[in-house]
Write an enzyme that holds these catalytic residues in place. Structure first.
Site, PDB file in Angstrom:
ATOM      1  N   GLU A 160      79.847  58.770  40.408  1.00 57.73           N
ATOM      2  CA  GLU A 160      79.256  57.754  39.546  1.00 57.73           C
ATOM      3  C   GLU A 160      80.262  57.392  38.462  1.00 57.73           C
ATOM      4  OE1 GLU A 160      75.416  58.880  38.054  1.00 57.73           O
ATOM      5  OE2 GLU A 160      74.754  59.695  39.975  1.00 57.73           O
ATOM      6  N   GLU A 218      73.497  66.213  40.579  1.00 58.01           N
ATOM      7  CA  GLU A 218      73.840  66.705  39.247  1.00 58.01           C
ATOM      8  C   GLU A 218      73.181  68.059  38.952  1.00 58.01           C
ATOM      9  OE1 GLU A 218      74.824  62.496  36.987  1.00 58.01           O
ATOM     10  OE2 GLU A 218      72.826  63.373  36.703  1.00 58.01           O
TER      11      GLU A 218
END
Length: 685
Positions: free
Chosen positions: A318, A153
């Site tokens: 995710e 991320e």
């Protein structure tokens, strides 16, 4: 023209995020077999496990993941390996505190969380290169490893960097961009408030000031610098991994976050892009979902649409599988029965060919003890695991849609200069954030699928001409290159819709001394004579468009037609500028421009879509209530319709053409009932 993505999944598949370092070794094999039994065929590992390979500086051991991969090799499980650079270990940050990121006031972020490093520390870059080299050299050849995730991320948690290393790198960035201090001072308007620089050493990343108001042109360049630093950090790792990855394996990272040119990141460093999708954020306890006007979890379709602009066929690294939250912030309820399927199908409907659930089992320790996975702490089978099995059965049933191309009736134009300027300029931000959300909501409620189209350095007019209608909501910053591209689009038959404030600034964020819409005046046939926010004491300002009274939003440009091809379509019906033009249509070449002096609302967007002939493009195929979303895909001359019910109530849809239910393989036509959160996929016959 952007390059084609280097990797694409050739089938729909499911995965999950797994952390072998969190669990007893005796659980590994059972976990993997249990995953496979429920349709999960890929796991992501390693992205937070630096110390498992380098427990002390320069001391490398591969025993832990070697042992785990031996267990994996006994199964048919695939592995995506993460590079561990998002969480530098304690020995590193203790010995080399210069690697730590800082607040704007210079205070360091200390060890104990994650993403506490800065991209520009030479020490951190050196140590990252070494650990990535070790990971790639040792693990890339393993037959179970099929891909790599860089870091985790990028720009999540924090997207601003204020370390000493960042200041030094920022100065270098500016020297390369401007060459001389005279050029920099001119670009930044440094004469204002006596900010002129006479030595490069006088320039820093933005620092604490009164009211925290910094030079907006400096801050715009600073955001560009942060993006540049992040892209280079990611590319540094991918360049190393490419020496070791097997043919057919891929390199990715999971986004999408601010202060980052995700398109450039993908083009320069990745084979495929992945996204982390958490629609349950819509139901955080700080929100008011019952009275929300922004569509709650359905809003994630907006984010997924934007991901598709970065990478047409992407993955989800995710995907929401349980309640989410940390022990320090974020609280959201568990997905209701059917919502896991709904959200997974939402991702697939918008272009995801790989969906990986976060996470396999809820962690029993650490900050994320409330970020629930498929399994709960007790490790028993539950309804979420059963729903994963149903999702796998659905994925098998619709497997032929893998790689299908999403269809859109129109596109919204975006570009990074305006995105970043809206972060710097609160006037710009109010307009842009309001209009973009309302355009998306209008597309959803009117079942008119849309795309995002980014104007990049290598964008060509053919990419624009794919769309009959383009909306450029508030392009305050315009360049000669972007203006020329838009002119060519209109000249070749396109319909361009512009909103308030178009053409106010140059690429440095400085206001230009020419009438708006500036560089687009030639094709707009309009001139902005005056402008104002709609104040809190004002009534909603309406416009009269052929007797149809519509709101003009939160900002009003008062327009005047220019030239023989300009036609006033609507006038303001209130405030001191009542009777003045608010909407002007101008023909240019084979196309036309609609210059709208207001900001966009779901009601006026519907009117624009209706006027341009693109509203409810697929109404002759399927009719659905507002509570449902449709997406349309095409592949091998076949059309697929995805219908998603976001409501907790039964909804009725009407298939107007014969279709095949992809689950049952039976023909479907006429009125069809969808249960709460139910989704359907149809092939139109």
């Amino acid at each position: 023209m952007r390059k084609q993505q280097n990797y694409q999944w050739n089938t729909l598949s499911l995965g999950t995020c797994y952390y072998p370092e969190h669990w007893d070794k005796n659980m590994w094999e059972e976990d993997l077999e249990r995953m496979l039994a429920h349709g999960i065929k890929t796991i992501r590992i390693g992205e937070f496990a630096w110390s498992k390979v380098e427990p002390r500086e320069g001391e490398f051991t591969f025993e832990f993941f070697d042992e785990f991969l031996k267990v994996v090799a006994k199964t048919d499980m695939n592995v995506i390996f993460g590079t561990p650079t998002a969480t530098p270990p304690a020995w590193l940050t203790e010995k080399y505190p210069e690697v730590l990121n800082c607040r704007m006031d210079g205070v360091k972020f200390r060890h104990g969380m994650r993403r506490h490093y800065n991209y520009n520390s030479p020490v951190y870059q050196k140590l990252c290169k070494r650990i990535v080299e070790k990971f790639g050299e040792h693990y890339a050849k393993h037959p179970s490893v099929i891909g790599w995730q860089i870091d985790n991320e990028i720009n999540c948690e924090v997207d601003e960097f204020y370390s000493e290393s960042d200041t030094l790198a920022f100065r270098k960035f500016l020297k390369e961009k401007y060459g001389t201090l005279d050029a920099l001072n001119q670009a930044w308007g440094s004469v204002f408030w006596n900010q002129e620089y006479t030595r490069w050493e006088e320039i820093y990343v933005p620092r604490i000031t009164i009211h925290n108001s910094t030079n907006p042109h400096q801050t715009l360049d600073y955001i560009r610098f942060v993006s540049d630093s992040a892209v280079k950090f990611c590319k540094m790792q991918s360049d190393i991994l490419r020496k070791y990855v097997k043919k057919g394996d891929f390199i990715t990272t999971n986004g999408m976050f601010q202060n980052l040119d995700n398109h450039r990141l993908t083009d320069e460093a990745l084979d495929v892009y992945t996204y982390d999708s958490y629609p349950n954020f819509a139901y955080c306890l700080c929100e008011d979902p019952k009275h929300s006007k922004n569509l709650n979890d359905r809003r994630w379709s907006d984010k997924l649409t934007e991901v598709r602009s970065i990478c047409p066929h992407f993955g989800i690294m995710e995907q929401q599988s349980g309640a989410n939250g940390w022990n320090t912030r974020m609280e959201a309820p568990a997905p209701k029965p059917g919502q896991m399927m709904l959200w997974a199908m939402q991702s697939i409907a918008h272009g995801a060919d790989y969906v990986s659930f976060f996470r396999w089992r809820t962690c029993t320790f650490g900050t994320e003890i409330y970020w629930h996975g498929i399994l709960d702490y007790d490790n028993r089978d539950n309804r979420k695991l059963a729903e994963v099995k149903k999702i796998y059965e659905r994925v098998q049933a619709i497997e032929e849609t893998a790689g299908a191309k999403n269809q859109a009736a129109f596109a919204m134009i975006k570009d990074y200069s305006n995105i970043w300027d809206a972060q710097v300029d609160v006037w710009h931000r109010r307009l842009t954030w309001s209009s973009e959300e309302e355009i998306f909501i209008a597309s959803q409620l009117n079942h008119t699928p849309m795309d995002y189209l980014y104007l990049l350095e290598n964008t060509e007019v053919e990419e624009l001409l794919k769309y009959k209608v383009l909306i450029y909501p508030h392009g305050l910053i315009l360049s000669e290159k972007k203006a020329a591209l838009l002119k060519e689009y209109v000249a070749k038959g396109g319909c361009l819709i512009l909103g308030a404030r178009t053409g106010q600034k140059d690429e440095n964020g400085k206001c230009v001394m020419t009438p708006m819409p500036g560089l687009l005046s030639e094709i707009s046939g309009s001139d902005v004579k005056e402008f104002t926010f709609v104040g809190p004491a004002d009534e909603n300002v309406m416009m009269d468009w052929n007797g149809n009274m519509l709101e003009t939003g939160i900002f009003n440009d008062i327009l005047e037609p220019v030239g023989t091809h300009a036609n006033v379509l609507a006038k303001y019906a209130g405030n001191y500028y009542k009777g003045s033009p608010v909407l002007i249509e101008n023909t240019y070449g084979e196309g036309k421009v609609l210059h709208f002096g207001g900001t966009f609302t779901r009601e006026n967007v519907k009117a624009f879509l209706d006027y341009t002939g693109v509203v409810e493009t697929y109404r002759d195929v399927v009719e659905v209530p507002e509570e449902c979303e449709i997406t349309v895909k095409e592949k091998n001359h076949k059309m697929y319709i995805f219908v998603l019910n976001y409501s907790d109530q039964k909804q009725e849809i009407w298939m107007k053409k014969p279709a095949k239910d992809m689950d049952t393989k039976e023909q479907a036509e006429g009125k069809i009932s969808l249960g709460a959160y139910e989704t359907k996929v149809y092939e139109i016959l």
